[in-house]
Design a protein around this motif. Structure first.
Motif, PDB file in Angstrom:
ATOM      1  N   GLY A 133      39.041  37.516  46.871  1.00  0.00           N
ATOM      2  CA  GLY A 133      40.284  37.825  47.583  1.00  0.00           C
ATOM      3  C   GLY A 133      41.474  37.061  47.037  1.00  0.00           C
ATOM      4  N   GLY A 134      41.230  35.815  46.677  1.00  0.00           N
ATOM      5  CA  GLY A 134      42.322  34.987  46.154  1.00  0.00           C
ATOM      6  C   GLY A 134      42.840  35.492  44.828  1.00  0.00           C
ATOM      7  N   TYR A 135      41.927  35.800  43.920  1.00  0.00           N
ATOM      8  CA  TYR A 135      42.366  36.282  42.607  1.00  0.00           C
ATOM      9  C   TYR A 135      42.973  37.680  42.707  1.00  0.00           C
ATOM     10  CZ  TYR A 135      40.299  32.151  40.576  1.00  0.00           C
ATOM     11  OH  TYR A 135      40.006  30.859  40.257  1.00  0.00           O
ATOM     12  N   THR A 136      42.506  38.472  43.646  1.00  0.00           N
ATOM     13  CA  THR A 136      43.126  39.779  43.884  1.00  0.00           C
ATOM     14  C   THR A 136      44.560  39.585  44.368  1.00  0.00           C
ATOM     15  OG1 THR A 136      40.979  40.717  44.445  1.00  0.00           O
ATOM     16  CG2 THR A 136      42.908  41.929  45.167  1.00  0.00           C
ATOM     17  N   SER A 137      44.749  38.619  45.250  1.00  0.00           N
ATOM     18  CA  SER A 137      46.087  38.324  45.763  1.00  0.00           C
ATOM     19  C   SER A 137      47.005  37.827  44.642  1.00  0.00           C
ATOM     20  CB  SER A 137      45.989  37.277  46.875  1.00  0.00           C
ATOM     21  OG  SER A 137      47.257  36.930  47.349  1.00  0.00           O
ATOM     22  N   VAL A 138      46.474  36.972  43.774  1.00  0.00           N
ATOM     23  CA  VAL A 138      47.258  36.472  42.643  1.00  0.00           C
ATOM     24  C   VAL A 138      47.682  37.638  41.751  1.00  0.00           C
ATOM     25  CG1 VAL A 138      47.108  35.144  40.490  1.00  0.00           C
ATOM     26  CG2 VAL A 138      46.323  34.140  42.629  1.00  0.00           C
ATOM     27  N   ALA A 139      46.737  38.524  41.446  1.00  0.00           N
ATOM     28  CA  ALA A 139      47.055  39.679  40.605  1.00  0.00           C
ATOM     29  C   ALA A 139      48.118  40.556  41.266  1.00  0.00           C
ATOM     30  CB  ALA A 139      45.798  40.493  40.323  1.00  0.00           C
ATOM     31  N   ALA A 140      48.011  40.738  42.570  1.00  0.00           N
ATOM     32  CA  ALA A 140      48.991  41.553  43.289  1.00  0.00           C
ATOM     33  C   ALA A 140      50.373  40.897  43.255  1.00  0.00           C
ATOM     34  CB  ALA A 140      48.547  41.777  44.728  1.00  0.00           C
ATOM     35  N   GLN A 141      50.427  39.581  43.437  1.00  0.00           N
ATOM     36  CA  GLN A 141      51.701  38.867  43.400  1.00  0.00           C
ATOM     37  C   GLN A 141      52.361  38.992  42.031  1.00  0.00           C
ATOM     38  OE1 GLN A 141      50.498  34.920  44.525  1.00  0.00           O
ATOM     39  NE2 GLN A 141      51.038  35.218  46.675  1.00  0.00           N
ATOM     40  N   LEU A 142      51.565  38.783  40.991  1.00  0.00           N
ATOM     41  CA  LEU A 142      52.119  38.860  39.636  1.00  0.00           C
ATOM     42  C   LEU A 142      52.549  40.287  39.292  1.00  0.00           C
ATOM     43  CD1 LEU A 142      49.747  36.447  37.693  1.00  0.00           C
ATOM     44  CD2 LEU A 142      52.121  36.034  38.397  1.00  0.00           C
ATOM     45  N   THR A 143      51.759  41.256  39.686  1.00  0.00           N
ATOM     46  CA  THR A 143      52.109  42.651  39.419  1.00  0.00           C
ATOM     47  C   THR A 143      53.390  43.033  40.143  1.00  0.00           C
ATOM     48  OG1 THR A 143      49.777  43.197  39.149  1.00  0.00           O
ATOM     49  CG2 THR A 143      51.266  45.026  39.545  1.00  0.00           C
TER      50      THR A 143
END
Length: 155
Positions: A133-143
């Motif tokens: 979930g954390g890395y998904t959130s990071v990817a979403a933030q960067l995208t």
């Protein structure tokens, strides 16, 4: 703020996304370390509970053998025969109660161990969830930050 004064809105969106991603990564790592510490504490408590259960079992066994020895001493002074029905029945009851108490101690020890195992398992699942979930959130933030950067970049 003088460094940021000349920055475009698109650059600020990208910077904000990057800072948010770093914060999320830091939070993930801190939570995973906290779960690891809690699992270590649970492992230690489980071992201590196991030792305590063994000590309780040994104490109950010692009490039972002591009671049987006292019965033998009483039998010898009272003049009962070795095969006296009342004497044999008394000793059987002592052994029966001792075995029942030991079985209860073992059952409670297993219950406590199961509780510790379940909690450690739940913590491992939380840790995996934090990672995904954390890395998904990071990817979403960067995208999202990059999309805003591209959308607002007029230059």
């Amino acid at each position: 703020m003088s460094i940021l004064a000349g920055s475009s809105a698109s650059s600020m969106f990208m910077l904000s996304a990057a800072v948010g991603a770093v914060g999320t990564l830091s939070s993930i790592q801190a939570q995973k370390r906290a779960l690891a510490r809690e699992n270590y504490r649970l492992d230690t408590e489980a071992k201590l509970a196991e030792v305590q259960a063994l000590e309780n079992e040994n104490a109950r066994t010692a009490d039972g053998w002591k009671e049987l020895a006292n019965n033998l001493a009483f039998q010898s002074t009272a003049g009962y025969l070795d095969d006296s029905r009342s004497f044999l029945n008394i000793n059987k009851q002592v052994e029966k109660n001792m075995n029942k108490d030991i079985a209860n101690i073992r059952l409670m020890a297993k219950s406590v161990q199961h509780k510790f195992y379940d909690t450690r398992l739940e913590n491992r699942l939380k840790s995996k969830d934090l990672t995904f979930g954390g890395y998904t959130s990071v990817a979403a933030q960067l995208t999202s930050g990059y999309a805003k950067y591209k959308y607002y970049d007029i230059g």
